[in-house]
Design a protein around this motif. Structure first.
Motif, mmCIF file in Angstrom:
data_model
loop_
_atom_site.group_PDB
_atom_site.id
_atom_site.type_symbol
_atom_site.label_atom_id
_atom_site.label_comp_id
_atom_site.label_asym_id
_atom_site.label_seq_id
_atom_site.Cartn_x
_atom_site.Cartn_y
_atom_site.Cartn_z
ATOM 1 N N UNK A 79 10.354 -11.385 21.710
ATOM 2 C CA UNK A 79 9.067 -11.155 21.050
ATOM 3 C C UNK A 79 8.246 -10.165 21.869
ATOM 4 N N UNK A 80 8.282 -10.334 23.181
ATOM 5 C CA UNK A 80 7.571 -9.412 24.074
ATOM 6 C C UNK A 80 8.073 -7.983 23.862
ATOM 7 N N UNK A 81 9.393 -7.793 23.866
ATOM 8 C CA UNK A 81 9.975 -6.455 23.664
ATOM 9 C C UNK A 81 9.581 -5.890 22.301
ATOM 10 N N UNK A 82 9.577 -6.742 21.284
ATOM 11 C CA UNK A 82 9.199 -6.325 19.930
ATOM 12 C C UNK A 82 7.767 -5.785 19.919
ATOM 13 N N UNK A 83 6.848 -6.523 20.553
ATOM 14 C CA UNK A 83 5.439 -6.109 20.588
ATOM 15 C C UNK A 83 5.282 -4.818 21.386
ATOM 16 N N UNK A 84 5.975 -4.722 22.512
ATOM 17 C CA UNK A 84 5.878 -3.512 23.334
ATOM 18 C C UNK A 84 6.426 -2.302 22.580
ATOM 19 N N UNK A 85 7.526 -2.479 21.856
ATOM 20 C CA UNK A 85 8.085 -1.376 21.062
ATOM 21 C C UNK A 85 7.117 -0.946 19.965
ATOM 22 N N UNK A 86 6.468 -1.925 19.333
ATOM 23 C CA UNK A 86 5.471 -1.588 18.308
ATOM 24 C C UNK A 86 4.316 -0.813 18.930
ATOM 25 N N UNK A 87 3.832 -1.301 20.072
ATOM 26 C CA UNK A 87 2.709 -0.647 20.757
ATOM 27 C C UNK A 87 3.046 0.756 21.220
ATOM 28 N N UNK A 88 4.286 0.958 21.651
ATOM 29 C CA UNK A 88 4.720 2.283 22.112
ATOM 30 C C UNK A 88 5.275 3.140 20.975
ATOM 31 N N UNK A 89 5.209 2.603 19.755
ATOM 32 C CA UNK A 89 5.680 3.291 18.541
ATOM 33 C C UNK A 89 7.161 3.687 18.628
ATOM 34 N N UNK A 90 7.964 2.813 19.245
ATOM 35 C CA UNK A 90 9.420 3.021 19.286
ATOM 36 C C UNK A 90 10.006 2.452 18.008
ATOM 37 N N UNK A 91 10.821 3.222 17.331
ATOM 38 C CA UNK A 91 11.444 2.758 16.090
ATOM 39 C C UNK A 91 12.786 2.114 16.384
ATOM 40 N N UNK A 92 12.903 0.863 15.998
ATOM 41 C CA UNK A 92 14.145 0.116 16.095
ATOM 42 C C UNK A 92 14.332 -0.612 14.772
ATOM 43 N N UNK A 93 15.494 -1.184 14.566
ATOM 44 C CA UNK A 93 15.770 -1.877 13.310
ATOM 45 C C UNK A 93 14.731 -2.961 13.030
ATOM 46 N N UNK A 94 14.371 -3.740 14.066
ATOM 47 C CA UNK A 94 13.468 -4.867 13.840
ATOM 48 C C UNK A 94 12.011 -4.480 13.590
ATOM 49 N N UNK A 95 11.606 -3.248 13.923
ATOM 50 C CA UNK A 95 10.214 -2.899 13.633
ATOM 51 C C UNK A 95 10.060 -1.771 12.616
ATOM 52 N N UNK A 96 11.081 -1.629 11.784
ATOM 53 C CA UNK A 96 10.962 -0.705 10.652
ATOM 54 C C UNK A 96 9.995 -1.285 9.629
ATOM 55 N N UNK A 97 9.395 -0.452 8.796
ATOM 56 C CA UNK A 97 8.563 -1.002 7.717
ATOM 57 C C UNK A 97 9.378 -1.968 6.851
ATOM 58 N N UNK A 98 8.721 -2.993 6.334
ATOM 59 C CA UNK A 98 9.405 -4.062 5.603
ATOM 60 C C UNK A 98 10.289 -3.538 4.479
ATOM 61 N N UNK A 99 9.771 -2.613 3.676
ATOM 62 C CA UNK A 99 10.543 -2.092 2.538
ATOM 63 C C UNK A 99 11.830 -1.414 3.008
ATOM 64 N N UNK A 100 11.744 -0.674 4.100
ATOM 65 C CA UNK A 100 12.918 0.016 4.632
ATOM 66 C C UNK A 100 13.922 -0.978 5.218
#
Length: 197
Positions: A79-100
């Protein structure tokens, strides 16, 4: 000037966790594209204490080492990595927009989606939604749901409807298998009776 956090945006993920023993406190985490909200129910101070809420922009989480440690300890490293990736605007499979993300899942087999759910907490939460379970229903049964199934889904959810349909299919399959075994065991059943003239 700092932007005011807005939780009315579409929620990307909601998680709940319990603090490690002997503490009995509960925590809720809501993540949007730009901010997070942490709710803490301090059960150790009594069951009727109102939750404390902290809303924070993702860019502030990137700077706040204390909050980072709190998130890591309560919700785990994924969860920590997920939040940090979102904050740093890193695109990964888990933080793609929901529709995509849902569009990608359409191309996976049902078994692969189930395996993806088991990889970590983030993927479990992302795949454990009504839209994904409806997609799984259609993939596994290879058809659209009936009106009766849609009504059932409103009450129980698509996961339960799929479980009930699969249990019914297994039951019918087992009954047919037993019937065939009985027919094979009794050879006189299969022979036609020829009347003597």
């Amino acid at each position: 000037m700092t932007k005011t956090p807005n939780l009315k945006q579409s929620t990307l993920l909601q998680l709940y966790a319990r603090a490690a023993a002997p503490c009995r406190d509960y925590y809720g985490l809501t993540i949007t594209n730009s901010c997070i909200s942490i709710n803490a129910w301090k059960i150790t101070h009594g069951p009727h204490v109102m939750p404390k809420q902290k809303i924070c922009l993702l860019e502030d989480v990137i700077q706040d080492k204390f909050l980072q440690e709190e998130i890591k300890n309560i919700f785990g490293g994924n969860v920590f990595d997920y939040i940090m990736d979102l904050g740093n605007k890193k695109r990964k499979l888990e933080n793609l927009p929901t529709a995509l993300f849902l569009n990608i899942l359409k191309y996976l087999r049902a078994n692969d989606v189930l395996k993806l759910m088991q990889t970590n907490k983030i993927f479990f939460e992302l795949c454990n939604t009504e839209l994904v379970w409806l997609m799984m229903f259609q993939k596994i049964l290879n058809r659209s749901p009936s009106i009766e199934e849609k009504r059932m889904a409103l009450e129980y959810g698509w996961r339960e409807v799929l479980k009930k349909r699969m249990a019914y299919i297994r039951k019918v399959f087992n009954e047919n298998k037993q019937q065939k075994k009985k027919q094979l065991a009794d050879p006189t059943r299969n022979k036609k009776v020829v009347k003597a003239k």
